[in-house]
Design an enzyme around this catalytic site. Structure first.
Site, PDB file in Angstrom:
ATOM      1  N   HIS A   1       0.825  -1.214   0.000  1.00  0.00           N
ATOM      2  CA  HIS A   1       0.000   0.000   0.000  1.00  0.00           C
ATOM      3  C   HIS A   1       0.857   1.262   0.000  1.00  0.00           C
ATOM      4  O   HIS A   1       0.398   2.323  -0.436  1.00  0.00           O
ATOM      5  CB  HIS A   1      -1.000  -0.012   1.163  1.00  0.00           C
TER       6      HIS A   1
ATOM      7  N   ASP B   1      -0.125  -7.580   1.273  1.00  0.00           N
ATOM      8  CA  ASP B   1       0.397  -6.215   1.420  1.00  0.00           C
ATOM      9  C   ASP B   1       1.913  -6.261   1.598  1.00  0.00           C
ATOM     10  O   ASP B   1       2.445  -6.015   2.681  1.00  0.00           O
ATOM     11  CB  ASP B   1      -0.287  -5.525   2.597  1.00  0.00           C
TER      12      ASP B   1
ATOM     13  N   GLN C   1       0.120   5.938  12.162  1.00  0.00           N
ATOM     14  CA  GLN C   1       0.262   6.540  10.852  1.00  0.00           C
ATOM     15  C   GLN C   1       1.713   6.942  10.612  1.00  0.00           C
ATOM     16  O   GLN C   1       2.335   7.576  11.437  1.00  0.00           O
ATOM     17  CB  GLN C   1      -0.646   7.772  10.742  1.00  0.00           C
ATOM     18  N   GLY C   2       2.251   6.539   9.455  1.00  0.00           N
ATOM     19  CA  GLY C   2       3.633   6.839   9.125  1.00  0.00           C
ATOM     20  C   GLY C   2       4.559   5.670   9.376  1.00  0.00           C
ATOM     21  O   GLY C   2       5.692   5.651   8.919  1.00  0.00           O
ATOM     22  N   ASP C   3       4.085   4.654  10.122  1.00  0.00           N
ATOM     23  CA  ASP C   3       4.900   3.471  10.390  1.00  0.00           C
ATOM     24  C   ASP C   3       4.718   2.393   9.325  1.00  0.00           C
ATOM     25  O   ASP C   3       5.444   1.397   9.319  1.00  0.00           O
ATOM     26  CB  ASP C   3       4.538   2.867  11.762  1.00  0.00           C
ATOM     27  N   SER C   4       3.755   2.557   8.433  1.00  0.00           N
ATOM     28  CA  SER C   4       3.471   1.543   7.417  1.00  0.00           C
ATOM     29  C   SER C   4       4.730   1.097   6.706  1.00  0.00           C
ATOM     30  O   SER C   4       5.618   1.887   6.417  1.00  0.00           O
ATOM     31  CB  SER C   4       2.501   2.088   6.366  1.00  0.00           C
TER      32      SER C   4
END
Length: 260
Positions: free
Chosen positions: A76, A122, A212-215
């Site tokens: 993603h 993913d 959020q931002g750790d993906s």
């Protein structure tokens, strides 16, 4: 329930086409944010943790160096991206720093079955145009399924937000969370949780999670890459553990990319 991925602002902007669907589940929050409930660390301690940035070196996801020219991340994170628009930064503890090594990307491979985080697959592999001078991480083989036994301690790392809807962390952060059983994760997420492709980790009471931002960043078991930060319902909420790609399911495909 629809869970958003945990990528940062750049990747989130690319998801604008799906905004109508996301409005149907306003409580679902993009997965990549700084680690919630963790502590600061450095890239000296975890040299294989990479920032994935745009061409201006604005970080939007994390990744894991698994060979001098290969980085594992989440599919993603790469939605709508082209190699020319992506950079990988290693050896830089602070987002605001200018140290470390910046590499251009020559190729992006995403799992051919990937369509959405809640449908699994993913996983992506980036090929770098130049070698990174850092020690790569080992990653699980297809046979290493015992690492996902409920209660196993895992480590997550990233520059994501330190609370839901908060600001990103300038410094790399880390936290430990236990693996959650497939049954319990299924109770939390229903049909959106696919045990074949995913694994959950978190505390029943919440409080510690990727955000959020750790993906795309790593889920480690005893220092070995076992998962990829993917999605979740909010960040660090009680009863909603973080969801990670189960790397044993994709290890053989990753190896094909690493050795190609």
């Amino acid at each position: 329930m629809f869970g958003l991925n945990r990528a940062g602002s750049v990747a989130a902007a690319l998801a604008a086409a799906g905004a109508a669907a996301l409005l149907a589940a306003p409580s679902a929050v993009a997965a990549p944010q700084p680690i919630v409930g963790g502590s600061t660390t450095t890239t000296d301690a975890y040299p294989f943790v990479m920032q994935i940035t745009d061409a201006s070196q604005s970080q939007f996801c994390g990744g894991t160096l698994v060979s001098p020219t290969k980085v594992v991340t989440a599919a993603h994170c790469m939605a709508g991206e082209s190699p020319s628009g992506v950079r990988v930064v290693g050896g830089r503890t602070l987002l605001s720093g200018s140290d470390g090594t910046v590499a251009e990307v020559s190729d992006i491979w995403t799992h051919p079955d990937y369509t959405d985080v809640t449908n699994g697959a993913d996983v992506a592999v980036l090929t770098l145009s130049s070698e990174m001078p850092y020690t790569p991480a080992e990653y699980v083989s297809a046979a290493d399924t015992s690492v996902y036994e409920a209660g196993t301690e895992t480590r997550v790392l990233g520059w994501g937000t330190t609370r839901e809807n908060g600001s990103s962390s300038d410094q790399l952060r880390t936290a430990t969370v236990p693996v959650v059983s497939d049954a319990d994760c299924g109770d939390s997420y229903g049909s959106d949780y696919a045990a074949s492709d995913m694994v959950c980790a978190g505390l029943p009471s919440g409080g510690v999670d990727a955000c959020q931002g750790d993906s795309g960043g790593p889920l480690l078991v005893e220092g070995v890459l076992a998962g990829i930060t993917s999605w979740g319902e909010g960040c660090a909420r009680a009863g909603y553990p973080g969801v990670y790609s189960r790397l044993t399911a994709f290890s053989d495909l990753v190896t094909e990319q690493v050795t190609s």
